[in-house]
Design a protein around this motif. Structure first.
Motif, PDB file in Angstrom:
ATOM      1  N   LEU A 137      -9.197  35.071  66.588  1.00 29.15           N
ATOM      2  CA  LEU A 137      -9.204  34.992  68.043  1.00 29.15           C
ATOM      3  C   LEU A 137      -9.245  33.546  68.533  1.00 29.15           C
ATOM      4  N   VAL A 139     -10.043  41.055  75.918  1.00 27.52           N
ATOM      5  CA  VAL A 139     -10.902  40.021  75.346  1.00 27.52           C
ATOM      6  C   VAL A 139     -10.958  38.823  76.284  1.00 27.52           C
ATOM      7  N   ALA A 172     -15.506  40.972  73.643  1.00 25.14           N
ATOM      8  CA  ALA A 172     -14.438  41.901  73.285  1.00 25.14           C
ATOM      9  C   ALA A 172     -14.875  43.343  73.486  1.00 25.14           C
ATOM     10  N   LEU A 201      -9.088  45.355  69.640  1.00 26.48           N
ATOM     11  CA  LEU A 201     -10.242  44.744  70.285  1.00 26.48           C
ATOM     12  C   LEU A 201     -10.271  44.988  71.793  1.00 26.48           C
TER      13      LEU A 201
END
Length: 293
Positions: A20, A228, A242, A225
């Motif tokens: 990420l 986010v 998330a 996820l």
């Protein structure tokens, strides 16, 4: 409403979060050119996150097929492996790998940190001198499941947490991202040695809030996820939120501690709401218990 099955994601969540952070801080759109035989070439402005999104490949999958690549030091012209639909890369192995042009058992083993002898043993009937492009083979990996040479039992997974080094003075007394919550999972390693971020849960809909002042660097959806939000703070600190359902901020927006960032999503399996919360210092994971008040 996004419904999430958290239990099925726990073993993969932290590795996804490593990727990420690669999505932020790079203004150039860049691009990549896909080479022949399952390879791509990195171009200016690329990150692993961008490459994964454009190739429609989960970020974790791309990372696992490029285990020797330092995601923070991608170089223009560098070649990365692009996994095919037939290939698989479970966390502990064995990989299901599709032979590429020029491959040998030795080069494949070196690429994945495997033992060439074990690789050959895992593929009986396939001659090392007759590997064919496109052929599927098994690549066994070493690790916790491998017995010691003395014939003893498997090694236990290491539970030692990574050391992010000394934290800046600004990383103190931050606010919790939820007002009413229960810590469903603390930051730390699971039984397999995989580092997991903190998981918070509530029994009703809730809004995640910024833990400290900062600037929103990422606010979008990511596979597995949900929505986010990534916030950059002073002194090279980052916070990640998330399993969100609805975003309440935009990229570039300045936020203060307590600013609403997103509405968290409901897990359709048990009617609870979850927030996966991660802290970083210079990209290294930090135990939120050291920072939150």
């Amino acid at each position: 409403m996004v419904e999430l099955s958290v239990a099925g994601k726990r073993s993969r969540a932290f590795l996804l979060f490593l990727g990420l952070m690669l999505l932020v801080g790079c203004a150039s759109s860049g691009g990549f050119s896909q080479g022949h035989n399952g390879w791509i070439t990195v171009q200016r402005g690329d990150t692993l996150g961008k490459i994964a999104q454009r190739a429609d490949i989960p970020l974790l999958r791309l990372q696992r097929f490029n285990p020797g690549v330092d995601s923070r030091r991608l170089a223009v012209g560098q070649r990365l492996m692009l996994p095919s639909r037939q290939e698989r890369a479970p966390g502990g192995g064995p990989y299901r790998y599709q032979v590429r042009r020029g491959d040998t058992y030795y080069s494949i083993a070196r690429r994945f940190g495997a033992d060439p002898a074990r690789l050959q043993s895992a593929n009986p009937g396939i001659s090392p001198s007759a590997l064919a492009v496109g052929q599927l083979i098994q690549v066994p990996l070493g690790g916790a499941a491998v017995a010691s040479r003395s014939g003893g039992s498997s090694r236990p997974a290491s539970r030692t947490l990574p050391d992010p080094g000394p934290l800046p003075g600004s990383a103190r007394h931050w606010e919790w991202p939820l007002s009413d919550y229960r810590v469903a999972r603390r930051f730390g390693k699971d039984a397999h040695g995989t580092l997991q971020p903190m998981l918070l849960t509530t029994t009703s809909a809730a809004t995640a809030k910024a833990a400290s002042n900062g600037s929103v660097r990422f606010a979008s959806g990511m596979r597995q996820l949900g929505q986010v939000v990534i916030v950059h703070h002073s002194d090279n600190m980052q916070s990640v939120y998330a399993f969100c359902d609805k975003l309440l901020v935009n990229v570039g927006q300045e936020v203060s501690a307590g600013t609403p960032l997103c509405e968290i999503a409901r897990d359709g399996g048990n009617q609870r709401y979850h927030l996966l919360f991660d802290l970083r210092h210079g990209g290294k994971p930090v135990d939120p218990a050291r920072v939150l008040r």
